[in-house]
Design a protein around this motif. Structure first.
Motif, PDB file in Angstrom:
ATOM      1  N   MET A 158      28.804  28.606  27.504  1.00  0.00           N
ATOM      2  CA  MET A 158      29.668  29.786  27.482  1.00  0.00           C
ATOM      3  C   MET A 158      29.199  30.704  28.494  1.00  0.00           C
ATOM      4  O   MET A 158      30.154  31.289  29.175  1.00  0.00           O
ATOM      5  N   PRO A 159      27.870  31.135  28.539  1.00  0.00           N
ATOM      6  CA  PRO A 159      27.609  32.465  29.551  1.00  0.00           C
ATOM      7  C   PRO A 159      28.059  31.925  31.008  1.00  0.00           C
ATOM      8  O   PRO A 159      28.824  32.563  31.775  1.00  0.00           O
ATOM      9  N   ASP A 160      27.952  30.672  31.325  1.00  0.00           N
ATOM     10  CA  ASP A 160      28.281  30.295  32.716  1.00  0.00           C
ATOM     11  C   ASP A 160      29.846  30.241  32.869  1.00  0.00           C
ATOM     12  O   ASP A 160      30.434  30.483  33.842  1.00  0.00           O
ATOM     13  N   PHE A 161      30.421  29.856  31.845  1.00  0.00           N
ATOM     14  CA  PHE A 161      32.020  29.877  31.747  1.00  0.00           C
ATOM     15  C   PHE A 161      32.391  31.447  31.994  1.00  0.00           C
ATOM     16  O   PHE A 161      33.503  31.711  32.847  1.00  0.00           O
ATOM     17  N   THR A 162      31.934  32.368  31.232  1.00  0.00           N
ATOM     18  CA  THR A 162      32.289  33.633  31.152  1.00  0.00           C
ATOM     19  C   THR A 162      32.083  34.210  32.702  1.00  0.00           C
ATOM     20  O   THR A 162      32.953  34.899  33.268  1.00  0.00           O
ATOM     21  N   ARG A 163      30.917  33.826  33.208  1.00  0.00           N
ATOM     22  CA  ARG A 163      30.666  34.439  34.494  1.00  0.00           C
ATOM     23  C   ARG A 163      31.573  33.807  35.552  1.00  0.00           C
ATOM     24  O   ARG A 163      31.881  34.370  36.409  1.00  0.00           O
ATOM     25  N   CYS A 164      31.822  32.651  35.392  1.00  0.00           N
ATOM     26  CA  CYS A 164      33.032  32.188  36.515  1.00  0.00           C
ATOM     27  C   CYS A 164      34.235  32.566  36.237  1.00  0.00           C
ATOM     28  O   CYS A 164      34.780  33.051  37.531  1.00  0.00           O
ATOM     29  N   VAL A 165      34.758  32.975  35.181  1.00  0.00           N
ATOM     30  CA  VAL A 165      35.988  33.520  35.009  1.00  0.00           C
ATOM     31  C   VAL A 165      35.919  35.036  35.701  1.00  0.00           C
ATOM     32  O   VAL A 165      37.085  35.260  36.289  1.00  0.00           O
ATOM     33  N   ILE A 166      34.913  35.675  35.365  1.00  0.00           N
ATOM     34  CA  ILE A 166      34.944  36.977  35.788  1.00  0.00           C
ATOM     35  C   ILE A 166      34.685  37.288  37.354  1.00  0.00           C
ATOM     36  O   ILE A 166      35.227  37.889  38.092  1.00  0.00           O
ATOM     37  N   ASP A 167      33.991  36.180  37.620  1.00  0.00           N
ATOM     38  CA  ASP A 167      34.066  36.009  39.403  1.00  0.00           C
ATOM     39  C   ASP A 167      35.033  35.818  40.116  1.00  0.00           C
ATOM     40  O   ASP A 167      35.066  35.925  41.292  1.00  0.00           O
ATOM     41  N   HIS A 168      35.766  34.945  39.424  1.00  0.00           N
ATOM     42  CA  HIS A 168      36.917  34.528  40.311  1.00  0.00           C
ATOM     43  C   HIS A 168      38.428  35.400  39.662  1.00  0.00           C
ATOM     44  O   HIS A 168      39.491  34.772  39.639  1.00  0.00           O
ATOM     45  N   SER A 169      38.262  36.558  39.263  1.00  0.00           N
ATOM     46  CA  SER A 169      39.511  37.328  38.924  1.00  0.00           C
ATOM     47  C   SER A 169      39.368  38.605  39.503  1.00  0.00           C
ATOM     48  O   SER A 169      38.211  38.977  39.944  1.00  0.00           O
ATOM     49  N   ILE A 170      40.424  39.388  39.422  1.00  0.00           N
ATOM     50  CA  ILE A 170      40.690  40.611  40.093  1.00  0.00           C
ATOM     51  C   ILE A 170      40.108  41.737  39.099  1.00  0.00           C
ATOM     52  O   ILE A 170      40.447  41.812  37.792  1.00  0.00           O
ATOM     53  N   HIS A 171      39.443  42.641  39.776  1.00  0.00           N
ATOM     54  CA  HIS A 171      38.722  43.653  38.853  1.00  0.00           C
ATOM     55  C   HIS A 171      39.568  44.970  38.743  1.00  0.00           C
ATOM     56  O   HIS A 171      39.178  45.703  39.850  1.00  0.00           O
ATOM     57  N   LEU A 172      40.357  45.276  38.047  1.00  0.00           N
ATOM     58  CA  LEU A 172      41.401  46.456  38.082  1.00  0.00           C
ATOM     59  C   LEU A 172      40.505  47.479  37.783  1.00  0.00           C
ATOM     60  O   LEU A 172      40.983  48.555  38.238  1.00  0.00           O
ATOM     61  N   HIS A 173      39.156  47.576  37.247  1.00  0.00           N
ATOM     62  CA  HIS A 173      38.402  48.717  37.270  1.00  0.00           C
ATOM     63  C   HIS A 173      37.727  49.124  38.150  1.00  0.00           C
ATOM     64  O   HIS A 173      36.945  50.239  38.597  1.00  0.00           O
ATOM     65  N   HIS A 174      37.700  48.128  39.467  1.00  0.00           N
ATOM     66  CA  HIS A 174      36.966  48.496  40.559  1.00  0.00           C
ATOM     67  C   HIS A 174      37.807  49.597  41.366  1.00  0.00           C
ATOM     68  O   HIS A 174      39.037  49.522  41.278  1.00  0.00           O
ATOM     69  N   ARG A 175      36.926  50.579  42.043  1.00  0.00           N
ATOM     70  CA  ARG A 175      38.033  52.007  42.452  1.00  0.00           C
ATOM     71  C   ARG A 175      38.738  51.520  43.764  1.00  0.00           C
ATOM     72  O   ARG A 175      39.581  52.287  44.326  1.00  0.00           O
ATOM     73  N   GLY A 176      38.466  50.282  44.543  1.00  0.00           N
ATOM     74  CA  GLY A 176      39.315  49.780  45.561  1.00  0.00           C
ATOM     75  C   GLY A 176      40.430  48.867  45.059  1.00  0.00           C
ATOM     76  O   GLY A 176      41.106  48.641  45.978  1.00  0.00           O
ATOM     77  N   TYR A 177      40.793  49.002  43.920  1.00  0.00           N
ATOM     78  CA  TYR A 177      42.074  48.063  43.253  1.00  0.00           C
ATOM     79  C   TYR A 177      43.305  49.175  43.461  1.00  0.00           C
ATOM     80  O   TYR A 177      43.277  50.076  42.679  1.00  0.00           O
ATOM     81  N   LEU A 178      44.111  48.724  44.206  1.00  0.00           N
ATOM     82  CA  LEU A 178      45.438  49.602  44.508  1.00  0.00           C
ATOM     83  C   LEU A 178      46.398  48.619  44.492  1.00  0.00           C
ATOM     84  O   LEU A 178      47.211  48.724  45.299  1.00  0.00           O
ATOM     85  N   GLY A 179      46.433  47.502  43.766  1.00  0.00           N
ATOM     86  CA  GLY A 179      47.369  46.497  44.039  1.00  0.00           C
ATOM     87  C   GLY A 179      48.658  46.757  43.153  1.00  0.00           C
ATOM     88  O   GLY A 179      49.543  47.652  43.437  1.00  0.00           O
ATOM     89  N   HIS A 180      48.983  45.667  42.184  1.00  0.00           N
ATOM     90  CA  HIS A 180      49.971  45.702  41.557  1.00  0.00           C
ATOM     91  C   HIS A 180      50.336  46.692  40.273  1.00  0.00           C
ATOM     92  O   HIS A 180      49.175  47.395  39.973  1.00  0.00           O
ATOM     93  N   GLN A 181      51.242  46.672  39.845  1.00  0.00           N
ATOM     94  CA  GLN A 181      51.560  47.739  38.861  1.00  0.00           C
ATOM     95  C   GLN A 181      51.077  47.526  37.276  1.00  0.00           C
ATOM     96  O   GLN A 181      51.600  47.375  36.314  1.00  0.00           O
ATOM     97  N   VAL A 182      49.736  47.325  37.512  1.00  0.00           N
ATOM     98  CA  VAL A 182      49.039  47.057  36.129  1.00  0.00           C
ATOM     99  C   VAL A 182      47.607  48.063  36.056  1.00  0.00           C
ATOM    100  O   VAL A 182      47.098  48.087  36.894  1.00  0.00           O
TER     101      VAL A 182
END
Length: 390
Positions: free
Chosen positions: A1-25
């Motif tokens: 499960m930790p490997d799966f969680t890390r895989c999902v996180i690593d391959h997703s867009i991080h909206l809390h990153h201060r450089g996220y300025l993309g879609h209206q979410v």
């Protein structure tokens, strides 16, 4: 499960990153995200009150709160939906059912012609809803936009004669409806209390996990006429406008307990957080526009009214085709570098036939600062210079 969680996180867009300025979410408030965990674990459906008591009660409170925030009189009501597109379609279905001379639910719509008056620059969900209902091209009466991409309200009187005499006033405030919480900017929504129905998304500028939307009716009973349907195992003769059951109001049956995400934000932080977030985002966007205008090689599409801004870099020696191509390359290289996430769009000025490519930024992130935005422009300019040298 930790490997799966890390895989999902690593391959997703991080909206809390201060450089996220993309879609209206919007990045999510932690407490609202935890409320989503409660929803998923309890897994209560929302079609009938007895299956979703807590979340149904919370939904009613939130709907009433939004009706008051929009300035509607007592008697307003509505429901929460999985996204603004669902809310817009449901509102148009309600309009069709209520404003029709007959009963479209039983008689169909073949004997009547329906149409929606909508701005040429409106969200695609309105066009999609019209076509889902089978109204085709003739079901859209297009209203031109001005040089700021706003509906030409001065043309409505003439277009009114094209429409049928009985009209339904729906406001797609999925994005801009959040301004109602702002003491400074709420006046921009003057007149929204006169709408028959209003869509708002909590996951755009109000820090709630998606997809969490609401459809507010000026008259609560209208929502219960949208789907005039019988289902003895679920819908009974007695569950009309006085019923707490939501199944007659929405396409969704096993609806998520989305209301508790909004309720968590209100209980822990209060609605003042919503207004403060809107004010900060609009201030930061206006400041970003100032930064763009201060640089001679950058071009704004228009000054932003809200928290979305379209711009591009261009030079005198570039024609339009080169400008489009270079800005496309710039966006791709920004994404590849991983420090910023921005999107793109094509804009066609009023009265012109050709659309131009623009970089598109939505300032929806509490982690984003003026310094981050300034560095974004630096990086765009550096990439442009690198392309020019190569």
């Amino acid at each position: 499960m930790p490997d799966f969680t890390r895989c999902v996180i690593d391959h997703s867009i991080h909206l809390h990153h201060r450089g996220y300025l993309g879609h209206q979410v919007s990045p999510s408030l932690p407490h609202s995200a935890l409320a989503g965990l409660i929803s998923d674990l309890l897994n209560n459906g929302m079609a009938v009150y007895e299956m979703g008591m807590a979340s149904s009660a919370a939904e009613n409170l939130i709907v009433q709160k939004m009706a008051r925030t929009f300035g509607m009189k007592p008697g307003a009501g509505g429901l929460m939906t999985s996204g603004g597109s669902m809310a817009n379609l449901t509102a148009l279905l309600a309009a069709r059912q209520i404003q029709s001379a007959g009963d479209p639910w039983t008689d169909g719509t073949c004997q009547n012609r329906y149409a929606v008056m909508v701005c040429d620059s409106s969200h695609y969900s309105i066009d999609r809803a019209v076509r889902i209902m089978g109204w085709g091209d003739s079901g859209l009466i297009s209203v031109p936009y001005d040089d700021r991409y706003r509906m030409r309200a001065d043309l409505l009187d003439a277009l009114y004669d094209v429409a049928r005499r009985r009209l339904w006033f729906h406001v797609d405030a999925a994005h801009g409806g959040a301004l109602a919480f702002s003491q400074r900017h709420g006046k921009r929504l003057a007149g929204i209390d006169r709408a028959d129905s209003v869509t708002i998304d909590f996951h755009k500028m109000l820090l709630v996990p998606g997809v969490t939307s609401a459809l507010i009716y000026r008259k609560r009973q209208h929502g219960f006429r949208t789907f005039a349907q019988k289902a003895d195992y679920l819908l009974t003769e007695s569950n009309g406008a006085a019923s707490p059951d939501s199944a007659r109001q929405t396409l969704e049956c096993t609806k998520l307990m989305m209301s508790i995400k909004v309720m968590a934000a209100l209980k822990i932080h209060g609605e003042s957080l919503f207004g403060a977030n809107v004010d900060r985002l609009l201030d930061l966007t206006a400041h970003f526009a100032d930064l763009i205008e201060s640089r001679p090689n950058f071009e704004l599409a228009i000054r932003p009214d809200c928290n979305i801004i379209c711009f591009r870099i261009r030079r005198d020696e570039w024609d339009d085709q080169q400008t489009d191509k270079i800005n496309r390359i710039i966006r791709r290289r920004l994404l590849e570098a991983g420090r910023y996430y921005i999107v793109q769009t094509m804009l066609k000025a009023a009265g012109q036939s050709d659309a131009k490519f623009f970089l598109r930024v939505t300032v929806a992130n509490a982690m984003t600062t003026s310094e981050v935005l300034n560095r974004l422009l630096d990086e765009i300019e550096w990439i442009a210079n690198d392309i020019h040298r190569g």
